[in-house]
Design a protein around this motif. Sequence first.
Motif, mmCIF file in Angstrom:
data_model
loop_
_atom_site.group_PDB
_atom_site.id
_atom_site.type_symbol
_atom_site.label_atom_id
_atom_site.label_comp_id
_atom_site.label_asym_id
_atom_site.label_seq_id
_atom_site.Cartn_x
_atom_site.Cartn_y
_atom_site.Cartn_z
ATOM 1 N N PHE A 52 56.850 -19.159 102.735
ATOM 2 C CA PHE A 52 56.798 -20.454 102.051
ATOM 3 C C PHE A 52 55.528 -21.235 102.378
ATOM 4 N N GLY A 53 55.112 -21.200 103.639
ATOM 5 C CA GLY A 53 54.000 -22.040 104.085
ATOM 6 C C GLY A 53 52.635 -21.476 103.779
ATOM 7 N N TRP A 54 52.545 -20.160 103.586
ATOM 8 C CA TRP A 54 51.240 -19.593 103.242
ATOM 9 C C TRP A 54 51.260 -18.943 101.861
ATOM 10 N N VAL A 55 52.049 -17.889 101.682
ATOM 11 C CA VAL A 55 52.010 -17.119 100.436
ATOM 12 C C VAL A 55 52.385 -17.986 99.236
ATOM 13 N N TYR A 56 53.590 -18.548 99.244
ATOM 14 C CA TYR A 56 54.025 -19.358 98.104
ATOM 15 C C TYR A 56 53.124 -20.587 97.915
ATOM 16 N N LYS A 57 52.734 -21.202 99.011
ATOM 17 C CA LYS A 57 51.887 -22.399 98.912
ATOM 18 C C LYS A 57 50.552 -22.067 98.238
ATOM 19 N N GLN A 58 49.946 -20.942 98.610
ATOM 20 C CA GLN A 58 48.676 -20.540 97.996
ATOM 21 C C GLN A 58 48.851 -20.270 96.504
ATOM 22 N N ILE A 59 49.934 -19.614 96.146
ATOM 23 C CA ILE A 59 50.190 -19.310 94.735
ATOM 24 C C ILE A 59 50.388 -20.593 93.944
ATOM 25 N N ALA A 133 54.453 -7.893 99.429
ATOM 26 C CA ALA A 133 53.455 -7.090 98.709
ATOM 27 C C ALA A 133 53.718 -7.126 97.207
ATOM 28 N N ARG A 134 54.983 -7.037 96.819
ATOM 29 C CA ARG A 134 55.316 -7.058 95.383
ATOM 30 C C ARG A 134 55.105 -8.438 94.766
ATOM 31 N N VAL A 135 55.349 -9.497 95.543
ATOM 32 C CA VAL A 135 55.068 -10.856 95.045
ATOM 33 C C VAL A 135 53.575 -10.984 94.770
ATOM 34 N N LYS A 136 52.753 -10.541 95.725
ATOM 35 C CA LYS A 136 51.294 -10.622 95.548
ATOM 36 C C LYS A 136 50.842 -9.805 94.339
ATOM 37 N N GLU A 137 51.434 -8.631 94.170
ATOM 38 C CA GLU A 137 51.110 -7.783 93.013
ATOM 39 C C GLU A 137 51.522 -8.467 91.709
ATOM 40 N N PHE A 138 52.703 -9.071 91.701
ATOM 41 C CA PHE A 138 53.209 -9.761 90.510
ATOM 42 C C PHE A 138 52.286 -10.910 90.094
ATOM 43 N N VAL A 139 51.906 -11.756 91.043
ATOM 44 C CA VAL A 139 51.086 -12.922 90.675
ATOM 45 C C VAL A 139 49.680 -12.503 90.255
ATOM 46 N N TRP A 140 49.188 -11.380 90.801
ATOM 47 C CA TRP A 140 47.883 -10.886 90.353
ATOM 48 C C TRP A 140 47.994 -10.358 88.914
ATOM 49 N N VAL A 147 46.302 -13.980 96.665
ATOM 50 C CA VAL A 147 46.629 -14.766 97.856
ATOM 51 C C VAL A 147 45.575 -14.431 98.913
ATOM 52 N N PRO A 148 44.796 -15.431 99.338
ATOM 53 C CA PRO A 148 43.732 -15.152 100.314
ATOM 54 C C PRO A 148 44.285 -14.829 101.698
ATOM 55 N N GLU A 149 43.444 -14.226 102.515
ATOM 56 C CA GLU A 149 43.805 -13.991 103.909
ATOM 57 C C GLU A 149 43.974 -15.350 104.581
ATOM 58 N N PRO A 150 44.936 -15.480 105.466
ATOM 59 C CA PRO A 150 45.133 -16.765 106.145
ATOM 60 C C PRO A 150 43.949 -17.104 107.058
#
Length: 171
Positions: A52-59, A133-140, A147-150
């Motif tokens: 929530f704090g990194w992946v979803y927030k970046q998206i 990994a699948r969330v990142k693939e989906f949004v791409w 999603v950038p590296e933290p």
Amino acid sequence: MSAKSIKVYAASKADLVAKVLRALKEWDWSRPVVVTLSDGQKKSDRQRGYQFGWVYKQIVEQLQGAGIDIEHSDGRLEPWNVDLLHEVMKRKILAPLVLEWGGTPFVMVDGEEVPTKALTTEGSMSRFCEYIARVKEFVWTHWEIAVPEPVDEYYQQIERDMRKTTLREAA
């Protein structure tokens, strides 16, 4: 008398001892002490925070920055937020994964799909890694959002832990 617990994340034995000693110095000794050790392989508050704090927030920041809203069935547009994104990702990504893992993601109640307890990555770091990994693939694929590296050490450590789990399971 109820027990109180303290969650401590430690990367080494020395780090664990130091953190526990620090916590025990301030302990209210009128209460029992509960100590639980874990190998860190279960989904935890750390992974949830990363999700929530990194992946979803970046998206969400990128969706909002691009002016991409979610359209409801009544035609109404709403800006994305992390809770809305999570609900969409549960249905689009997690439900199919739960089926692959042999679970039942939904049951029908009065003609409506209702998520079951199986609709979770709880209990498995490898399943959590696969979900992210699948969330990142989906949004791409859908929005060309990467999603950038933290940059924060806390989230960097979580990503390193996730990579270790993935590499360990691939071996």
